[in-house]
Design a protein around this motif. Structure first.
Motif, PDB file in Angstrom:
ATOM      1  N   LEU A 197       0.501  -1.163   0.183  1.00  0.00           N
ATOM      2  CA  LEU A 197       0.255  -0.061  -0.242  1.00  0.00           C
ATOM      3  C   LEU A 197       0.993   1.179  -0.087  1.00  0.00           C
ATOM      4  O   LEU A 197       0.609   2.559  -0.713  1.00  0.00           O
ATOM      5  N   GLY A 198       2.204   1.329   0.551  1.00  0.00           N
ATOM      6  CA  GLY A 198       2.880   2.099   0.448  1.00  0.00           C
ATOM      7  C   GLY A 198       3.370   3.049  -0.931  1.00  0.00           C
ATOM      8  O   GLY A 198       3.420   4.227  -1.188  1.00  0.00           O
ATOM      9  N   LEU A 199       3.519   1.534  -1.610  1.00  0.00           N
ATOM     10  CA  LEU A 199       4.169   1.824  -3.146  1.00  0.00           C
ATOM     11  C   LEU A 199       2.999   2.200  -3.979  1.00  0.00           C
ATOM     12  O   LEU A 199       3.455   3.207  -4.386  1.00  0.00           O
ATOM     13  N   MET A 200       1.711   1.877  -3.639  1.00  0.00           N
ATOM     14  CA  MET A 200       0.597   2.817  -4.626  1.00  0.00           C
ATOM     15  C   MET A 200       0.852   3.946  -3.755  1.00  0.00           C
ATOM     16  O   MET A 200       0.355   4.650  -4.783  1.00  0.00           O
ATOM     17  N   LEU A 201       1.003   4.702  -2.762  1.00  0.00           N
ATOM     18  CA  LEU A 201       0.550   5.876  -1.827  1.00  0.00           C
ATOM     19  C   LEU A 201       1.584   6.594  -2.719  1.00  0.00           C
ATOM     20  O   LEU A 201       1.871   7.801  -3.222  1.00  0.00           O
ATOM     21  N   GLU A 202       2.995   5.846  -2.725  1.00  0.00           N
ATOM     22  CA  GLU A 202       4.227   6.592  -3.246  1.00  0.00           C
ATOM     23  C   GLU A 202       3.933   6.999  -4.953  1.00  0.00           C
ATOM     24  O   GLU A 202       4.406   7.522  -5.148  1.00  0.00           O
ATOM     25  N   THR A 203       3.604   5.699  -5.365  1.00  0.00           N
ATOM     26  CA  THR A 203       2.365   6.232  -6.902  1.00  0.00           C
ATOM     27  C   THR A 203       1.854   7.078  -7.571  1.00  0.00           C
ATOM     28  O   THR A 203       1.910   6.967  -8.733  1.00  0.00           O
ATOM     29  N   GLY A 204       0.825   6.814  -6.270  1.00  0.00           N
ATOM     30  CA  GLY A 204      -1.007   6.929  -6.697  1.00  0.00           C
ATOM     31  C   GLY A 204      -1.213   5.748  -8.118  1.00  0.00           C
ATOM     32  O   GLY A 204      -1.987   6.505  -8.490  1.00  0.00           O
ATOM     33  N   GLU A 205      -1.172   4.335  -7.969  1.00  0.00           N
ATOM     34  CA  GLU A 205      -1.574   3.701  -8.770  1.00  0.00           C
ATOM     35  C   GLU A 205      -3.069   3.011  -7.929  1.00  0.00           C
ATOM     36  O   GLU A 205      -2.528   2.071  -6.297  1.00  0.00           O
ATOM     37  N   GLY A 206      -3.985   3.806  -8.423  1.00  0.00           N
ATOM     38  CA  GLY A 206      -4.887   2.858  -7.668  1.00  0.00           C
ATOM     39  C   GLY A 206      -5.001   3.917  -6.565  1.00  0.00           C
ATOM     40  O   GLY A 206      -6.969   3.311  -6.132  1.00  0.00           O
ATOM     41  N   VAL A 207      -4.427   4.511  -6.355  1.00  0.00           N
ATOM     42  CA  VAL A 207      -4.937   5.679  -5.236  1.00  0.00           C
ATOM     43  C   VAL A 207      -4.519   6.680  -5.162  1.00  0.00           C
ATOM     44  O   VAL A 207      -3.758   7.034  -6.752  1.00  0.00           O
ATOM     45  N   THR A 208      -4.730   8.109  -4.691  1.00  0.00           N
ATOM     46  CA  THR A 208      -4.568   9.332  -4.986  1.00  0.00           C
ATOM     47  C   THR A 208      -3.053   9.025  -4.554  1.00  0.00           C
ATOM     48  O   THR A 208      -3.040   8.588  -3.298  1.00  0.00           O
ATOM     49  N   LYS A 209      -2.297  10.206  -4.963  1.00  0.00           N
ATOM     50  CA  LYS A 209      -0.799  10.248  -5.024  1.00  0.00           C
ATOM     51  C   LYS A 209       0.002  10.677  -2.972  1.00  0.00           C
ATOM     52  O   LYS A 209      -1.316  12.103  -3.369  1.00  0.00           O
ATOM     53  N   ASP A 210      -0.338  10.304  -2.877  1.00  0.00           N
ATOM     54  CA  ASP A 210       0.145  10.902  -0.774  1.00  0.00           C
ATOM     55  C   ASP A 210       1.694  10.761  -0.474  1.00  0.00           C
ATOM     56  O   ASP A 210       1.647   9.269  -0.151  1.00  0.00           O
ATOM     57  N   SER A 211       2.149  10.962  -0.740  1.00  0.00           N
ATOM     58  CA  SER A 211       3.626  10.629  -0.229  1.00  0.00           C
ATOM     59  C   SER A 211       3.996  10.912   0.738  1.00  0.00           C
ATOM     60  O   SER A 211       4.869   9.552   1.726  1.00  0.00           O
ATOM     61  N   SER A 212       2.989  12.023   1.550  1.00  0.00           N
ATOM     62  CA  SER A 212       3.156  11.988   3.207  1.00  0.00           C
ATOM     63  C   SER A 212       2.880  10.666   3.567  1.00  0.00           C
ATOM     64  O   SER A 212       3.364   9.523   4.751  1.00  0.00           O
ATOM     65  N   ALA A 213       1.630  10.017   3.246  1.00  0.00           N
ATOM     66  CA  ALA A 213       1.230   9.193   3.653  1.00  0.00           C
ATOM     67  C   ALA A 213       1.470   7.741   3.637  1.00  0.00           C
ATOM     68  O   ALA A 213       1.659   7.185   4.308  1.00  0.00           O
ATOM     69  N   ALA A 214       2.339   7.656   2.515  1.00  0.00           N
ATOM     70  CA  ALA A 214       3.169   6.151   1.470  1.00  0.00           C
ATOM     71  C   ALA A 214       4.246   6.628   3.329  1.00  0.00           C
ATOM     72  O   ALA A 214       4.665   5.859   3.919  1.00  0.00           O
ATOM     73  N   ARG A 215       4.648   7.741   3.328  1.00  0.00           N
ATOM     74  CA  ARG A 215       6.145   7.644   4.226  1.00  0.00           C
ATOM     75  C   ARG A 215       6.042   7.658   6.016  1.00  0.00           C
ATOM     76  O   ARG A 215       6.702   6.396   6.235  1.00  0.00           O
TER      77      ARG A 215
END
Length: 286
Positions: free
Chosen positions: A229-247
């Protein structure tokens, strides 16, 4: 005459007091007497019921394998088994025998419980026959156990349909069985379901749905789901891109000891800094 009446009353009162005292003593002695009346079946249920067994006697709390009292459980379950008390007792005796190291006897009685329709026995026996190479029988046993509502069997069917073990690979059916196990609270089933949707090999890729199941697995503490899920959040794949949430989610997985997540957290934190250094220190303290 008056004195005689008073004497009679005193005698009556003395008799009444004696009766009350006797009943009080009987009441005090009653719980042990009731405990002593437990049958071998009841004691076996009390000492060897598994938390994974939906067919266990719910009058008693489940007993973890490490908490079983071998002497009491083995004696009671053997006696109940000799009384032909049914498939549940067969399974519980097999469980106690396995804990006692009597593997051959345990396997024989486990097969009896499976043959007599005990769902958890079928699931456990399926694993053993699968390890011996009979994957068709393993699959058939899991089908029967899953039909009886066993969640472990439902998960195993998801694996079988995903990997083509004992049956043809079928992504749709793999998802169906993983979803049943997921609804019962299985985090690994939720993760595996998300991976199938994420990869798009067995079914059309659906990243948005995959992210939902990754989130569900994350809520249940699945570290692998945190990473994906962190990778998806980092790249915006399937979800809204959110680097802070990924971190944040990489940090959570790193705190659980995942080395890849630790590197990703450091990367999204801009390399070496105080917080990264503190994470590197604390994530290794167990």
């Amino acid at each position: 005459m008056e004195n005689q009446r008073k004497t009679g009353i005193r005698i009556f009162n003395a008799l009444l007091l004696a009766i009350v005292s006797f009943l009080a003593l009987a009441a005090i002695a009653l719980p042990p007497a009731r405990a002593a009346e437990l049958s071998a079946v009841d004691i076996c249920d009390r000492e060897a019921g598994s938390i994974f067994d939906l067919q266990r006697n719910q009058a008693f709390p489940a007993v973890a394998t490490e908490d079983m009292k071998i002497g009491i459980a083995l004696s009671a379950c053997r006696e109940a088994y000799n009384q032909h008390a049914g498939a549940r007792i067969e399974f519980q005796l097999a469980r106690v025998l396995d804990k006692a190291g009597q593997k051959i006897q345990s396997l024989r009685i486990l097969s009896e419980a499976a043959e007599h329709g005990h769902a958890l026995a079928m699931t456990n026996y399926a694993v053993l026959v699968g390890e011996q190479g009979d994957i068709k029988t393993e699959f058939a046993l899991n089908q029967k156990a899953a039909a009886a509502g066993n969640i472990l069997a439902a998960y195993n069917l998801g694996v079988a349909y995903r990997d083509g073990m004992g049956t043809a690979a079928n992504g749709k059916l793999a998802i169906e069985w993983f979803e049943r196990a997921t609804l019962a609270g299985d985090d690994i089933a939720a993760f595996n379901l998300a991976v199938i949707l994420d990869e798009g090999k067995l079914v059309p890729e659906d990243n948005a749905r995959a992210a939902r199941f990754y989130r569900l697995a994350v809520e249940r503490g699945n570290v692998d789901a945190m990473v994906n899920l962190g990778l998806m959040l980092e790249t915006g794949e399937g979800v809204t891109k959110d680097s802070s949430a990924a971190r944040a989610i990489f940090r959570k997985a790193a705190a659980e000891g995942d080395a890849f997540a630790e590197r990703k957290f450091a990367e999204l934190s801009g390399g070496s800094n105080f917080e990264t250094a503190m994470l590197d220190k604390t994530s290794r303290i167990k």
